[in-house]
Design an enzyme around this catalytic site. Structure first.
Site, PDB file in Angstrom:
ATOM      1  N   THR A 129     -26.206 -20.204  15.339  1.00  0.00           N
ATOM      2  CA  THR A 129     -27.527 -21.413  15.348  1.00  0.00           C
ATOM      3  C   THR A 129     -26.861 -22.398  14.564  1.00  0.00           C
ATOM      4  O   THR A 129     -27.516 -23.626  14.942  1.00  0.00           O
ATOM      5  CB  THR A 129     -28.366 -21.154  15.086  1.00  0.00           C
ATOM      6  OG1 THR A 129     -28.238 -20.480  13.870  1.00  0.00           O
ATOM      7  CG2 THR A 129     -29.286 -19.899  16.321  1.00  0.00           C
ATOM      8  N   GLU A 130     -25.568 -22.079  14.075  1.00  0.00           N
ATOM      9  CA  GLU A 130     -25.474 -23.038  13.499  1.00  0.00           C
ATOM     10  C   GLU A 130     -25.315 -24.900  13.875  1.00  0.00           C
ATOM     11  O   GLU A 130     -25.178 -25.755  13.557  1.00  0.00           O
ATOM     12  CB  GLU A 130     -24.501 -23.001  12.333  1.00  0.00           C
ATOM     13  CG  GLU A 130     -24.551 -21.684  11.163  1.00  0.00           C
ATOM     14  CD  GLU A 130     -24.141 -20.458  11.869  1.00  0.00           C
ATOM     15  OE1 GLU A 130     -24.595 -19.476  10.785  1.00  0.00           O
ATOM     16  OE2 GLU A 130     -24.367 -20.084  13.072  1.00  0.00           O
ATOM     17  N   VAL A 131     -24.674 -24.883  14.733  1.00  0.00           N
ATOM     18  CA  VAL A 131     -23.389 -26.105  15.470  1.00  0.00           C
ATOM     19  C   VAL A 131     -25.385 -26.911  15.828  1.00  0.00           C
ATOM     20  O   VAL A 131     -25.033 -28.126  16.225  1.00  0.00           O
ATOM     21  CB  VAL A 131     -23.633 -25.837  16.899  1.00  0.00           C
ATOM     22  CG1 VAL A 131     -22.214 -25.237  16.343  1.00  0.00           C
ATOM     23  CG2 VAL A 131     -24.051 -24.990  17.632  1.00  0.00           C
ATOM     24  N   ILE A 133     -27.924 -26.965  13.731  1.00  0.00           N
ATOM     25  CA  ILE A 133     -28.939 -27.937  13.109  1.00  0.00           C
ATOM     26  C   ILE A 133     -28.242 -28.677  12.477  1.00  0.00           C
ATOM     27  O   ILE A 133     -27.928 -29.004  10.960  1.00  0.00           O
ATOM     28  CB  ILE A 133     -29.359 -26.917  12.093  1.00  0.00           C
ATOM     29  CG1 ILE A 133     -28.340 -25.786  11.529  1.00  0.00           C
ATOM     30  CG2 ILE A 133     -30.689 -26.463  12.963  1.00  0.00           C
ATOM     31  CD1 ILE A 133     -29.033 -25.331  10.192  1.00  0.00           C
TER      32      ILE A 133
END
Length: 258
Positions: A129-131, A133
């Site tokens: 999910t990094e991209v 946030i």
């Protein structure tokens, strides 16, 4: 109350992430306790294998974003120590089996990929999910990218899409995905096989399997940690974490986007 519980018996050290109120987020406190538990298990001559499991419905939601947001610019965010946990699992002499009975996100996937064997339930879900946030999955790439094909990595890293246990098995993130009611039996079967291995032979075999070698791996971890910290401290990272806490889209999402 401890955030990581450790139990040892019959040649197995079971390390349990026990912070369900924040979905076993990787806070500094949890990371430090996990590092201590891993070191103790690795040093215990009676231990042949380590099982990494969790309480609550979530394996791990990834980095503790509340702590991270507070620490950026004024301290050391927990991401600076995540690489040490990945290295402890990756380089440790004892085989590690990850038992995943629920969702895992971001940094939690790094733990799963670092394990020698990972078993999940088919209803577990996963996402990088990094991209979404405003950051990048840098540190965990040290253990995740050796598991995935370049095509799978590109799709899953860039989209941040959620995928299920069956897909996790197909792409190599986990060893096996089984029905929820079969999870404990599957983990037990792997552990039963591992404890029959000779301790030095198991350690030597782990070393053979690990690429890159230790010196390159540690250098890679340091470089990737610097990348992660820089993105968490960026304008996009700050906005992404704020939007996550406020349960809204960050400001870069176009109006009307699905």
């Amino acid at each position: 109350m401890p955030l990581v519980r450790s139990e040892t018996g019959r040649g197995v050290a079971t390390l349990t992430l026990d912070s369900p109120p924040n979905r076993n987020a990787l806070s500094t406190a949890l990371i430090e306790e996990l590092l201590a538990a891993l070191a103790a298990a690795d040093a215990d001559d009676s231990v042949r294998a380590i099982v990494l499991t969790h309480t609550g419905p979530v394996f791990s939601s990834g980095a503790d974003l509340k702590e991270t947001a507070a620490a950026i610019g004024s301290g050391r965010p927990p991401i600076t120590r995540l690489g040490d946990v990945l290295a402890a699992i990756w380089e440790g002499r004892k085989p590690v089996v990850a038992r995943v009975a629920g969702p895992a996100r971001a940094g939690g996937l790094g733990l799963i990929a670092a394990a020698d064997i990972a078993v999940c339930s088919t209803d577990a879900t996963f996402a990088f999910t990094e991209v979404r946030i405003g950051v990048v999955p840098a540190v965990i790439s040290a253990t995740v990218l050796p598991r995935l094909s370049s095509r799978d990595a590109a799709e899953l890293y860039l989209t941040g899409a959620t995928f299920d246990g069956a897909r996790a098995e197909r792409v190599g993130l986990v060893t096996a995905a089984v029905a929820p009611e079969e999870l404990d039996a599957a983990v037990a079967a792997y552990v039963a096989a591992l404890v029959r291995g000779a301790p030095e032979a198991l350690a030597g075999t782990k070393e053979l399997l690990r690429q890159p070698r230790t010196d390159r791996f540690r250098h890679q971890i340091r470089a990737l940690t610097e990348i992660s910290v820089s993105y968490f401290g960026s304008d996009e990272g700050r906005e992404g974490m704020l939007a996550f806490r406020e349960k809204r889209d960050p400001n870069w999402v176009p109006d009307g986007a699905a």
